[in-house]
Scaffold this active site. Sequence first.
Site, mmCIF file in Angstrom:
data_model
loop_
_atom_site.group_PDB
_atom_site.id
_atom_site.type_symbol
_atom_site.label_atom_id
_atom_site.label_comp_id
_atom_site.label_asym_id
_atom_site.label_seq_id
_atom_site.Cartn_x
_atom_site.Cartn_y
_atom_site.Cartn_z
ATOM 1 N N GLY A 7 32.028 43.484 30.828
ATOM 2 C CA GLY A 7 31.955 42.433 31.839
ATOM 3 C C GLY A 7 30.543 42.225 32.347
ATOM 4 O O GLY A 7 30.329 41.753 33.466
ATOM 5 N N ALA A 9 28.342 40.070 31.759
ATOM 6 C CA ALA A 9 27.887 38.707 32.007
ATOM 7 C C ALA A 9 28.578 38.083 33.217
ATOM 8 O O ALA A 9 28.335 36.930 33.545
ATOM 9 C CB ALA A 9 28.133 37.826 30.783
ATOM 10 N N GLY A 10 29.430 38.854 33.881
ATOM 11 C CA GLY A 10 30.103 38.362 35.071
ATOM 12 C C GLY A 10 29.196 38.383 36.284
ATOM 13 O O GLY A 10 28.023 38.749 36.215
ATOM 14 N N PHE A 11 29.753 38.002 37.436
ATOM 15 C CA PHE A 11 28.989 37.899 38.669
ATOM 16 C C PHE A 11 28.291 39.217 39.016
ATOM 17 O O PHE A 11 27.067 39.268 39.176
ATOM 18 C CB PHE A 11 29.930 37.462 39.791
ATOM 19 C CG PHE A 11 29.349 37.591 41.172
ATOM 20 C CD1 PHE A 11 28.090 37.078 41.482
ATOM 21 C CD2 PHE A 11 30.061 38.227 42.175
ATOM 22 C CE1 PHE A 11 27.555 37.204 42.758
ATOM 23 C CE2 PHE A 11 29.543 38.347 43.451
ATOM 24 C CZ PHE A 11 28.292 37.846 43.744
ATOM 25 N N ILE A 12 29.042 40.293 39.115
ATOM 26 C CA ILE A 12 28.462 41.586 39.469
ATOM 27 C C ILE A 12 27.750 42.195 38.269
ATOM 28 O O ILE A 12 26.664 42.768 38.392
ATOM 29 C CB ILE A 12 29.548 42.528 40.002
ATOM 30 C CG1 ILE A 12 30.161 41.967 41.287
ATOM 31 C CG2 ILE A 12 28.989 43.929 40.251
ATOM 32 C CD1 ILE A 12 31.464 42.618 41.698
ATOM 33 N N GLU A 123 40.990 46.671 47.330
ATOM 34 C CA GLU A 123 42.304 46.058 47.480
ATOM 35 C C GLU A 123 43.440 46.967 47.012
ATOM 36 O O GLU A 123 44.617 46.687 47.295
ATOM 37 C CB GLU A 123 42.348 44.712 46.760
ATOM 38 C CG GLU A 123 41.443 43.668 47.410
ATOM 39 C CD GLU A 123 41.719 42.250 46.946
ATOM 40 O OE1 GLU A 123 42.898 41.928 46.693
ATOM 41 O OE2 GLU A 123 40.761 41.471 46.850
ATOM 42 N N LYS A 153 44.469 47.016 38.935
ATOM 43 C CA LYS A 153 43.301 47.867 39.164
ATOM 44 C C LYS A 153 43.734 49.291 39.519
ATOM 45 O O LYS A 153 43.098 50.265 39.089
ATOM 46 C CB LYS A 153 42.434 47.275 40.274
ATOM 47 C CG LYS A 153 41.832 45.920 39.953
ATOM 48 C CD LYS A 153 40.898 45.960 38.754
ATOM 49 C CE LYS A 153 39.570 46.591 39.095
ATOM 50 N NZ LYS A 153 38.595 46.465 37.978
#
Length: 264
Positions: A7, A9-12, A123, A153
């Site tokens: 992941g 290339a994701g936001f984080i 969450e 998750k």
Amino acid sequence: MRVVVTGGAGFIGQHLVEKLVMAGHIVWVYDAFTPVATGRAKIEHLLGSENIVVGRVEDYALFNRTIEDIKPDIVFHLAAQSHVDKSLDKPEETMITNAVGTQVVASVCARFGCSMLYCSTDEVYGDITDRPRYRHSLESDMLHPSSPYSAGKAAGEHCVTAAGRSYNLNYVITRACNAFGLHQYPEKIIPIACKMMEKGKSIPLNGGGDQIRQWIHVKEFAHALCLLGVGLYEGTLLYSTYNIAGPRSCSVVELVTKIASAGG
């Protein structure tokens, strides 16, 4: 360190990759490059095509071959379906990525003896109805996921801890609050609020906006992940699970009100 970021290339992920590269680590990105991969161009500029693998984490054969070829010291596992509303519409897809995908990553890491940092979420603690309004969650709190997203998750966490017990996987789990900052996918509340305010429109708030949330800037989040990854690699961590959160909590409606005030 030799590092694989799922992941990435994701936001984080893109901010984490940038941080790792700037620190001198050798980095590969494993990403499905779905529309939420807002950092694709940035990652390609940082790493070049030779250090990018396009694939889904639930693809055991491809991920196994990737780790066998790269032989990383540590895998930062950030790949996930992270939108709660979409998880309500398509819970099966969310569970495949968040639970089955994490099982694949944990199994492969254990097989090749590389460490794993699993980026979970706060969450998994569920709603904050059974404790004081602004009491922060503790790592020792029970898990009470309340959406397909957080359930997936939480299931991923159990996959990681089971691999640690059964196969001696060296791991750390992070439970992070909501991140914000540059290049966030526009489906999240802060980009939505800013966009709607610019157009002079009202902002939709699920559940009335009473949900209590904590927030952290994405660059601070990436810095914390780097510190924990190095500690995992060097064997200096004292615990297996770490909360990552900003210093303050507020309801979603309070957050939106603050954004409106800041915008004049």
